[in-house]
Enzyme design. Structure first.
Site, PDB file in Angstrom:
ATOM      1  N   ASP D  15     -27.319 -51.806 -52.903  1.00 19.28           N
ATOM      2  CA  ASP D  15     -26.248 -50.830 -53.070  1.00 19.28           C
ATOM      3  C   ASP D  15     -25.006 -51.151 -52.246  1.00 19.28           C
ATOM      4  OD1 ASP D  15     -28.151 -49.298 -54.577  1.00 19.28           O
ATOM      5  OD2 ASP D  15     -27.010 -47.501 -54.025  1.00 19.28           O
ATOM      6  N   ARG D  94     -28.032 -39.988 -37.291  1.00 25.13           N
ATOM      7  CA  ARG D  94     -26.682 -40.021 -37.853  1.00 25.13           C
ATOM      8  C   ARG D  94     -25.559 -39.958 -36.813  1.00 25.13           C
ATOM      9  NH1 ARG D  94     -28.781 -42.931 -41.109  1.00 25.13           N
ATOM     10  NH2 ARG D  94     -29.597 -42.133 -43.063  1.00 25.13           N
ATOM     11  N   ASP D 123     -26.932 -37.074 -46.148  1.00 26.59           N
ATOM     12  CA  ASP D 123     -26.378 -38.076 -45.255  1.00 26.59           C
ATOM     13  C   ASP D 123     -24.874 -38.243 -45.391  1.00 26.59           C
ATOM     14  OD1 ASP D 123     -28.633 -38.645 -43.818  1.00 26.59           O
ATOM     15  OD2 ASP D 123     -29.358 -40.106 -45.256  1.00 26.59           O
ATOM     16  N   SER D 179     -37.326 -44.542 -52.010  1.00 26.85           N
ATOM     17  CA  SER D 179     -36.409 -45.152 -51.052  1.00 26.85           C
ATOM     18  C   SER D 179     -36.789 -44.710 -49.642  1.00 26.85           C
ATOM     19  CB  SER D 179     -34.972 -44.788 -51.378  1.00 26.85           C
ATOM     20  OG  SER D 179     -34.786 -43.404 -51.270  1.00 26.85           O
TER      21      SER D 179
END
Lengths: 421, 421, 421, 421
Positions: D15, D94, D123, D179
């Site tokens: 990606d 994050r 996210d 994922s």
């Protein structure tokens, strides 16, 4: 061929008249909808105007009774207030209007609903979240959020030009330098010159409530009676210990009486900077007479009749959550349904009468009583009485509470710290 | 031989004079302690009386500055309020008095502390929990909770007889039919005729604050400036847009000025039934002028300068918890220390000035500004402006919020229920 | 002449046998009451013993069904837990026992109720607050808080001597060095050697739940079905995707099945130091198999079926408040009634089935589904799908949320501070 | 001419490689940024690939130490958890990544930042809200929310075709049907086959933590020591009362040790359906060994060392609010800064050591002690001791609490209702 049918929240003013014309231009058929929530309004003129512009139909729904009984009095019952002072007058009207508009849309087979709210305010959200809850399939046209519409109507001049083009009459008197929203609970003033938060509103802005200097020089004494936290009677007296000259019952009458007296005696003006849901701050001025008086009386009666711990839980969790949800347009949501369900159970014991005096801009509680509730007991509370009370119990209570507190002091000491202010 | 030394919270009144004499009778040595918290009091007479009765020593501690700076202004900073209306005047004074009394006890090697609080009130708890935190070893004598004392002094007559026996002078003027507690923040009235919650207090009860009919006919305009949520300046103006005729700075001066002006203009009387910590309800009347004005101004400035979410968290968790802890006499506890620590961090952005008018029993905010804070932005908030704002964003915002709301509507539909008011 | 009639909560053990004899000695008539809450107990022996000591009557009430349906399953429904790990096994049993004891007291015209709880624990409060709520006139005899009783029975030896004197049989096996409380939800171990919080409980203390090393080597797969948040069915499978070998329905059966399987597979032992209501800390070990499994399954299903905001409100306000009230013995209070009323409305959508595996001391969720609820939508949630979703909406959502956040960054910058971790 | 410089969060996968190529195509210059948060990763290969595709520069920042010390251990300190079971592994990473990426953007004069997050997840919000807080002027390119990008890349095939076109190597092994996101705290699995919430994850999905059947047959005993709520030492023992065979100190080492032992012994797998910030539900599986063990030990020590009321306030207000803010990507906000400020003050007394055993998928507390704290006192808590405790105090305590409760019972009686379960 029509693109479909739109139920438009119509106000009779310039903005929604333009939107009405523009929707027709875009190929929609339009049903003009108005709700009577107790605002001062020439509904006949609005109807005439809407039909003249080209609405297929004009529907006026009188929701006053529903507004009072289902929304305003329950707001009193839960002491609703946003950011300490705003009694939510505009926000409270939205659910009834939303519901009425959706009913009209449904009855008239509209695939669309539309409104004239700006893209920066709370009202668009209050309406649209409600539309989606009531019918998840409904389609919404919010012109002030459509790039093509905003592009076309960049300022007041564009609106007036378009009105001229479409033969829409524009009031000769220039618009006031602020905008208002009125219903039976309040009127709001915002935008325009009020956007500067240090600008004191001009005296002639205030419309509903008397200036203190214009209020009567005689105080008005009233008694408000509540059952399960809802006002069920107002007695109007002719003096502090005077006799009852009028008794008002019925939800709408009670509300209108509180409104009339409050406005006469100058009660309920506020001026604040508030936090809109969409994370902008906004300055608003409000005249909110009836909610001010009824809420004050209700809070007072809770002191006399409500269990301390139930009140504390309600105060900390229910009141602020409900108020925030209302403000944020979340009336028709699962969480608001959940929270609303807690109001009634909190109020089973809130039965009694509060005595107030309205005078020179203020309502003041001067007494209260309950014939049915026993939580307050004058003898038991009396400092001069020991009936049914052993002072030694308090010593025990303090000792138990202090187990933890002594450890706090000791821990501080062990750490070389002091217990200080 | 002495049973030990007692530091007695002495007021100069009948009750604590009797306690002083009684403690001496029991074989204790007594240090009479008084705190000046800004109450109207003849301290010299109290000293003379205490020593005449037999106190070893009389110690007066002036805690006014500490009271204002450490307790009262932080209470403004956190918008402290109990059960919607009571600004905690009595409760706020207790921690400074407690601390001062314990210092005097320590300096004078007292093994005991004593007070004249009744066994049904909040104050005994406020003092004693503080005593135990400051010194977990301290011993407390609470005569009104001792069976032998209560037995001996069953009514006012017993007190007067004992006073006669001990040569304690008793005021000729009969006692008022209520009791009071005064400090610079407020005066409370309770007990006696006020125990009947529907009895309207007589006009001549109110002592500090003018009746509306006796207030000036000219409004008083003032500006209050805050830094990090604490008031740092009051400007007194000679008209709405008038010039500054006096500038007041300094914690104590600011507080006393707010007090003087508030009392003059009739601001801050309340009458409530409240929930005492020990699960009794109690009727109290309060005159709380300075906290009323300062708190109102502070709340207003938060609207302009405080982040919405910080305010919401503070409003829901910090303000009610702090207020309840203060009321319940839990100032000197780990949880109150924890909560107090959250006040300052919530206030970093509360910088600016609030303009008010004091008139006929009310203070009204008429504007506010901040030179340093940027959360409010008139252009950005303007309904007429799209600078830096894409209305399409709001559509996205509403759509995301509505994912959940549409499901609510759909679920209702699937269950055959309707989304209703 | 009798001093009156006492309904004593009798256990058959040494303590309450002594209390029974002592009450008779004091001149009371005694009705011995026992509740069957699912504990392992020789009720016939207890009856015989009570009557032998001199009780007028022995009354055993089987409250198991009521306990499960009215208390235990609703506790699962609200995810009740105290201080992160304790599932409240003892506390939950108290309301049913209290109610049953009061019924027995009433039916037998007892003016008094009595129990054998110590003066330092939670249980005395749980019972007595309930007694007072059910009948505010009831009189309570709590021997372990009576100075004359404590004086007489200072240690185990005094109890045994008195037992000998009264002909009360004492178990030959020495008492275990801890005390226990058992019901169908759990067993607790505390006191004795456990009072040292760093002492690891001996393996042979644990009574109900298998040690991991003794659990089966084959995992047990089960499905638990909930309706409105209450478990209504357990399916027992013969493998992960296996067929149903047994279906269990009925509140009591479901609970006992969860218990049996949990105990077999070693699930639900904890060891904590907790905060008692009376401000002492206490070390307790608990075996709480059925609540562990049912609560875990329930929490999981809420993830699938409950609205996010309702859950958040419930999680923050209802669950901890209910749990604390239960722990503190406040089941029969207005605030608990208020909070209990919120459980059901929060659970209308909690319908579905959770699949679990029980194995080696742990239950693990391995899947869940709901036939009726639509909040979870795999396609909509799918990262690979854009059906019914405009990614641009999220941009709008983030932009609106960031209005406030950008101001935060800008304010920091203006102050010369940085936004940091 | 370049449209400007973009700092892209690069992962080395398909990606973000596509996004890198596409950004170059659009005329941007790209700096590829990676953060080492402890994930298993071939950083050298990623660098090579990024440069091969055309990145101007590749910057790898090792934030492991900062991640542990500033984020992970404070999360343990506040017992952070989302919706009962998720320990926030992804959300916690994050803020450190965001901060590092913004530093790289700044150092390299990037006007833009970009990432490969989808438009439906959390996210994107966690990153972007952080970007805006750190630099309100930064411009964000979120390709998966750009209509032109989504249009171009509708499925995996489009990505692979574009990769072929641009010479980007694609892993031969087919993508897994889910994922993952990995860092030192955990790995998450979502999307793909997991989107069906009733699909049990295949055994070979789980990567970090041993299956119970593969765990050692010998229990591992460890002691974890905390200072002010932060773990400062792990002692590894060779048996329950065994000797210390290894002592681990240092934030990173402690965390990695907890991780290693937890993974070995099969501790910390969960499987849930959670509520994403953007109002979609999502199924996720997580392996979160180190946070599971450390949090459990921390919670236990709080039982021994923390004041009950501070804990209650922290549990109800701080923990859930902090957890929700973290989950919602609001780390860099004023409200999160405010809440974070409360963590430390709540932990001053959380000093001591917890003893645990890790075995067969579970960690179990088997004891705890504190050398410095005095809140727990075995003698005082002892049921067999009356030292320093007057049982009569408890009677007083109960009586005072029951004033209100008796009124509840009496009110019910007066209304003809019964106090019932």
């Amino acid at each position: 061929m029509s693109k479909g049918k739109v139920c438009l929240a119509y106000s009779g003013g310039l903005d929604t008249s333009i939107i009405l014309a523009w929707l027709l231009d875009q190929g929609y058929e339009v049903v003009a909808f108005m709700a009577n929530v107790g605002q001062e309004e020439d509904f006949a003129a609005a109807e005439k105007k809407a039909l003249a512009i080209g609405a297929t139909k004009y529907v006026l729904v009188d929701v006053q009774e529903e507004f009072v009984s289902k929304i305003l009095l329950p707001a009193v019952q839960v002491n609703a207030v946003y950011e300490d002072v705003y009694l939510l007058g505009t926000a409270l009207a939205r659910p009834v209007i939303t519901k009425a508009q959706m009913s009209v849309a449904l009855e008239n087979n509209c695939q669309f609903v539309s409104h004239g709210c700006t893209g920066k305010g709370n009202d668009q959200i209050r309406f649209e979240q409600g539309f989606y809850a009531i019918d998840p399939e409904i389609q919404i046209i919010a012109p002030w959020r459509l790039p093509e519409f905003c592009e076309k109507f960049k300022g007041r001049k564009d609106l007036i030009d378009y009105a001229a083009l479409k033969g829409i009459p524009v009031a000769q008197t220039g618009a006031k330098p602020w905008s208002t929203d009125e219903n039976m609970a309040h009127i709001s003033y915002e935008a325009g010159i009020l956007e500067e938060p240090n600008t004191t509103p001009p005296k002639d802005m205030w419309k509903l409530i008397n200036d203190i200097d214009n209020t009567p020089n005689t105080p008005q004494f009233i008694n408000i009676t509540f059952e399960k936290g809802l006002p069920t009677k107002i007695d109007i007296l002719d003096g502090q210990e005077g006799k009852v000259v009028e008794t008002v019952t019925g939800d709408l009458n009670i509300f209108l009486t509180a409104s009339k007296l409050g406005r006469l005696h100058g009660i309920g003006r506020i001026d604040i900077v508030e936090n809109r849901y969409i994370n902008l701050k906004s300055r608003g001025c409000y005249e909110q007479a009836p909610l001010t008086i009824l809420r004050q009386a209700h809070v007072d009666l809770e002191g006399l009749t409500m269990d301390k711990e139930v009140r504390q839980i309600r105060d900390q969790f229910v009141t602020p959550t409900y108020s925030r949800l209302l403000y944020n347009g979340a009336y028709f949501t699962p969480e608001c349904e959940f929270i609303r369900g807690m109001i009634k159970p909190s109020q089973v014991s809130v039965n009694g009468t509060v005595r107030l005096v309205l005078y020179k801009g203020k309502s003041t509680v001067i007494g209260r009583y309950s014939d049915s509730e026993i939580l307050y007991n004058a003898i038991e509370s009396s400092m001069d009485e020991l009936t049914g009370f052993s002072p030694v119990d308090t010593t025990g209570f303090i000792n138990i509470q202090s187990i933890r507190i002594k450890k706090y002091g000791l821990t501080k000491k062990n750490r070389g710290e002091t217990v200080d202010l």
